[in-house]
Write an enzyme that holds these catalytic residues in place. Structure first.
Site, PDB file in Angstrom:
ATOM      1  N   LYS A 149       8.510 -13.214   3.339  1.00  0.00           N
ATOM      2  CA  LYS A 149       8.097 -12.893   4.716  1.00  0.00           C
ATOM      3  C   LYS A 149       7.140 -11.697   4.612  1.00  0.00           C
ATOM      4  CE  LYS A 149       7.973 -11.895   9.152  1.00  0.00           C
ATOM      5  NZ  LYS A 149       6.749 -11.059   9.058  1.00  0.00           N
ATOM      6  N   PRO A 150       5.822 -11.962   4.712  1.00  0.00           N
ATOM      7  CA  PRO A 150       4.881 -10.840   4.674  1.00  0.00           C
ATOM      8  C   PRO A 150       4.785 -10.177   6.049  1.00  0.00           C
ATOM      9  CG  PRO A 150       3.679 -12.907   4.880  1.00  0.00           C
ATOM     10  CD  PRO A 150       5.155 -13.261   4.895  1.00  0.00           C
ATOM     11  N   ALA A 151       4.295  -8.952   6.075  1.00  0.00           N
ATOM     12  CA  ALA A 151       4.103  -8.260   7.358  1.00  0.00           C
ATOM     13  C   ALA A 151       3.093  -9.020   8.206  1.00  0.00           C
ATOM     14  CB  ALA A 151       3.599  -6.849   7.096  1.00  0.00           C
ATOM     15  N   SER A 152       3.316  -9.058   9.507  1.00  0.00           N
ATOM     16  CA  SER A 152       2.429  -9.830  10.392  1.00  0.00           C
ATOM     17  C   SER A 152       1.041  -9.212  10.494  1.00  0.00           C
ATOM     18  CB  SER A 152       3.024  -9.929  11.798  1.00  0.00           C
ATOM     19  OG  SER A 152       4.189 -10.714  11.739  1.00  0.00           O
TER      20      SER A 152
ATOM     21  N   GLY B 194       9.992  -1.303   2.955  1.00  0.00           N
ATOM     22  CA  GLY B 194       9.675  -0.959   4.342  1.00  0.00           C
ATOM     23  C   GLY B 194      10.434   0.284   4.765  1.00  0.00           C
TER      24      GLY B 194
ATOM     25  N   GLU C  15      13.319  -0.669  -1.227  1.00  0.00           N
ATOM     26  CA  GLU C  15      12.329   0.376  -1.494  1.00  0.00           C
ATOM     27  C   GLU C  15      11.902   0.887  -0.124  1.00  0.00           C
ATOM     28  OE1 GLU C  15       9.407   2.332  -1.478  1.00  0.00           O
ATOM     29  OE2 GLU C  15       8.147   0.673  -2.169  1.00  0.00           O
ATOM     30  N   LEU C  16      12.428   2.063   0.243  1.00  0.00           N
ATOM     31  CA  LEU C  16      12.348   2.502   1.645  1.00  0.00           C
ATOM     32  C   LEU C  16      11.472   3.747   1.805  1.00  0.00           C
ATOM     33  CD1 LEU C  16      16.122   1.815   2.439  1.00  0.00           C
ATOM     34  CD2 LEU C  16      14.169   0.277   2.707  1.00  0.00           C
TER      35      LEU C  16
ATOM     36  N   CYS D 232       4.397   5.164   0.930  1.00  0.00           N
ATOM     37  CA  CYS D 232       5.723   5.808   0.919  1.00  0.00           C
ATOM     38  C   CYS D 232       5.787   6.926  -0.105  1.00  0.00           C
ATOM     39  CB  CYS D 232       6.808   4.808   0.545  1.00  0.00           C
ATOM     40  SG  CYS D 232       6.734   3.320   1.457  1.00  0.00           S
TER      41      CYS D 232
ATOM     42  N   GLU E  62       8.064  10.774   7.596  1.00  0.00           N
ATOM     43  CA  GLU E  62       6.775  10.649   6.909  1.00  0.00           C
ATOM     44  C   GLU E  62       5.681  10.443   7.951  1.00  0.00           C
ATOM     45  OE1 GLU E  62       7.151   7.562   3.925  1.00  0.00           O
ATOM     46  OE2 GLU E  62       8.134   6.197   5.302  1.00  0.00           O
TER      47      GLU E  62
HETATM   48  C1  SIN Z   1       4.488   2.075  -1.143  1.00  0.00           C
HETATM   49  O1  SIN Z   1       3.980   3.020  -0.602  1.00  0.00           O
HETATM   50  O2  SIN Z   1       5.298   1.368  -0.539  1.00  0.00           O
HETATM   51  C2  SIN Z   1       4.163   1.682  -2.556  1.00  0.00           C
HETATM   52  C3  SIN Z   1       3.166   2.545  -3.187  1.00  0.00           C
HETATM   53  C4  SIN Z   1       2.874   2.212  -4.623  1.00  0.00           C
HETATM   54  O3  SIN Z   1       3.208   1.159  -5.150  1.00  0.00           O
HETATM   55  O4  SIN Z   1       2.279   3.065  -5.251  1.00  0.00           O
END
Ligand code: SIN
Length: 484
Positions: A182-185, A235, A257-258, A291, A387
């Site tokens: 499911k990719p982001a829309s 996300g 991975e948040l 992130c 963030e």
């Molecule tokens: C991310 O920000 O979700 C991933 C960044 C990266 O892979 O360097």
């Protein structure tokens, strides 16, 4: 303006989802996808729901036995062929990503190369999914096998439309898992183009579906299904927490991975020019929408003014503009509310006594463009817990090592962190005591296919990439042999 590149991107744009390799067209009620630079509608994707997600899950389930039992060397060969096709299409894929995400075309091509690094790396990993043997006190011999977990649900974000997909699909396919993505829309077209190349490379029908539509509906079906044995999500922390809860009744394997709120610490003994250059490299990938980018910079008081002044002078020179303009380094933000968030964070610095050294407002280009901004001083509290996800670097002076470490760790997040010093003892001391999954020492770039990527605390769990990435997609089976 590079119109040839833009056209190459449009050529790869497909207004459909994929269920088991078959195209499901967007139709009249599709979801519009826009170019963040202009707001222009690029195309539509289908608004799929429960029935289509169930079909994709069933296809992944049906394809799993043959794919998981296939020769891992054949899966490696498939991954290498997929990687070859991606290399061949770097320009078009980069352009497609630049169109839907807004990141500069050169940067988008860089992401395609980064993304392909995962496929190449995991092609090698497919060839070394090793087991062990061990004698037991009972006189038996144990063999261990690392076997594919099962059909996987992979939910990917808009900020790295290619790399977040291949970082999951690479190890999934290497291990012998099938997948529903499911990719982001906001950025579905890159995922669809990559999936089509996977099928061209020889992926069996059913091993991959790309489902587009409402995230909550599709996520609900994927997490509830007993046929899906693993969820990998990149996300926000609140959504990750909700998805993990939804996975609990079926006890799926989960990796998350948040969010992060990465600290970057500069000590007075650091090479300030290097620290400035690396802060910029780390911060402005994808216009600050990553992130792992530094969210708060702590600089020892004796050099804070010098560092911040140099940083502001360099940041002021960064060319901002649409993805296909020559020389552009920072593009628009993904949507209007992202701009509002940067403005809110900036006003919080200013009302707490911080001053703007460069930038500080929406860009003259209008729309979703914001000026790359540096501030000095004010209160860091907000930045420890939220963030910004935009082109703002707030710099805060500190006095002692303990204070800097305390501030760095005073956050519920623990994804990335950065440290600039020439003192090896200090680098190791802080490196060991910072609560984060990833630490860059004298560098602002920590992401590569060979490094374990992931966080601690509310930044999630599980590791992607590296020799550890495959572990998220295999179960260990032991076979005990009673030998005479
Ligand atoms: C991310 O920000 O979700 C991933 C960044 C990266 O892979 O360097």
């Amino acid at each position: 303006m590079n119109t040839a590149a833009r056209d190459a991107g449009l050529k790869l744009l497909r207004e459909h989802a994929l269920i088991a390799g078959a195209a499901i067209p967007a139709g009249a009620n599709g979801i519009a996808v826009d170019d963040p630079a202009t707001g222009e509608i690029l195309g539509h994707i289908p608004d799929l729901g429960v029935a289509e997600t169930d079909r994709a899950i069933q296809a992944a389930h049906d394809a799993f036995p043959a794919w998981s039992r296939s020769d891992p060397h054949k899966r490696a060969a498939f991954l290498r062929e997929w990687a070859r096709l991606i290399d061949e299409n770097t320009e078009g894929l980069g352009a497609l990503m630049a169109l839907e995400n807004g990141k500069p075309f050169e940067e988008a091509k860089g992401e395609v190369t980064y993304a392909n690094g995962f496929i190449k790396w995991f092609a090698g990993e497919a060839e070394r999914i090793l087991g062990e043997t061990q004698d037991t006190p009972l006189g038996h011999v144990i063999l261990t096998f690392r076997e594919a977990v099962g059909p996987c649900a992979l939910i990917t974000p808009w900020n790295f439309p290619a790399a977040m997909l291949t970082r999951k699909l690479g190890p999934a396919f290497a291990a012998g898992c099938t997948a529903v993505v499911k990719p982001a829309s906001q950025t579905p077209f890159t995922a669809i183009a990559l999936a089509e190349l996977a099928y061209r490379a020889g992926l069996p029908k059913g091993a991959l579906s790309v489902i587009t539509g409402d995230a909550a509906t599709i996520g609900g079906v994927l997490t509830a299904s007993p046929l899906i044995r693993k969820l990998s999500f990149t996300g926000s922390t609140p959504i990750g927490r909700k998805l993990a809860e939804q996975c609990a009744p079926t006890l799926k394997r989960v990796s998350m991975e948040l969010g992060g709120a990465a600290p970057l610490i500069v000590f007075e003994d650091a090479d300030l020019d290097l620290a400035v250059a690396e802060t910029i490299k780390g911060k402005f990938r994808n216009a600050g929408q990553t992130c792992v980018c530094p969210n708060r910079v702590y600089v020892q008081a004796s050099v804070a003014e010098a560092y911040a002044t140099k940083l502001a002078a360099e940041v002021a020179k960064i060319p901002v503009g649409p993805a296909f303009e020559d020389g552009v380094k920072v593009g628009p933000l993904i949507e209007d509310k992202a701009i509002a968030k940067v403005e809110d964070h900036l006003s919080r610095v200013q009302t707490s006594g911080g001053r703007v050294l460069t930038g500080g407002a929406r860009h003259a280009l209008g729309g979703r463009f914001f000026q790359p901004t540096v501030t000095l001083g004010g209160d860091d509290e907000l930045f420890r817990h939220e963030e910004t996800f935009g082109p703002l670097i707030p710099v805060f002076p500190f006095d002692t090592e303990e204070e800097a470490l305390g501030k760095a760790n005073d956050s519920e997040f623990g994804l990335a962190s950065y440290l600039f010093t020439r003192d090896l003892d200090r680098a190791m001391r802080i490196g060991r005591h910072i609560e984060a999954g990833m630490i860059g020492i004298n560098t602002g770039l920590i992401s590569t296919a060979v490094a374990p990527f992931g966080g601690v605390k509310q930044s999630g769990y599980g590791r992607e990439g590296s020799i550890h990435g495959i572990d998220e997609y295999v179960d260990i089976k032991q076979v005990t042999l009673a030998l005479k």
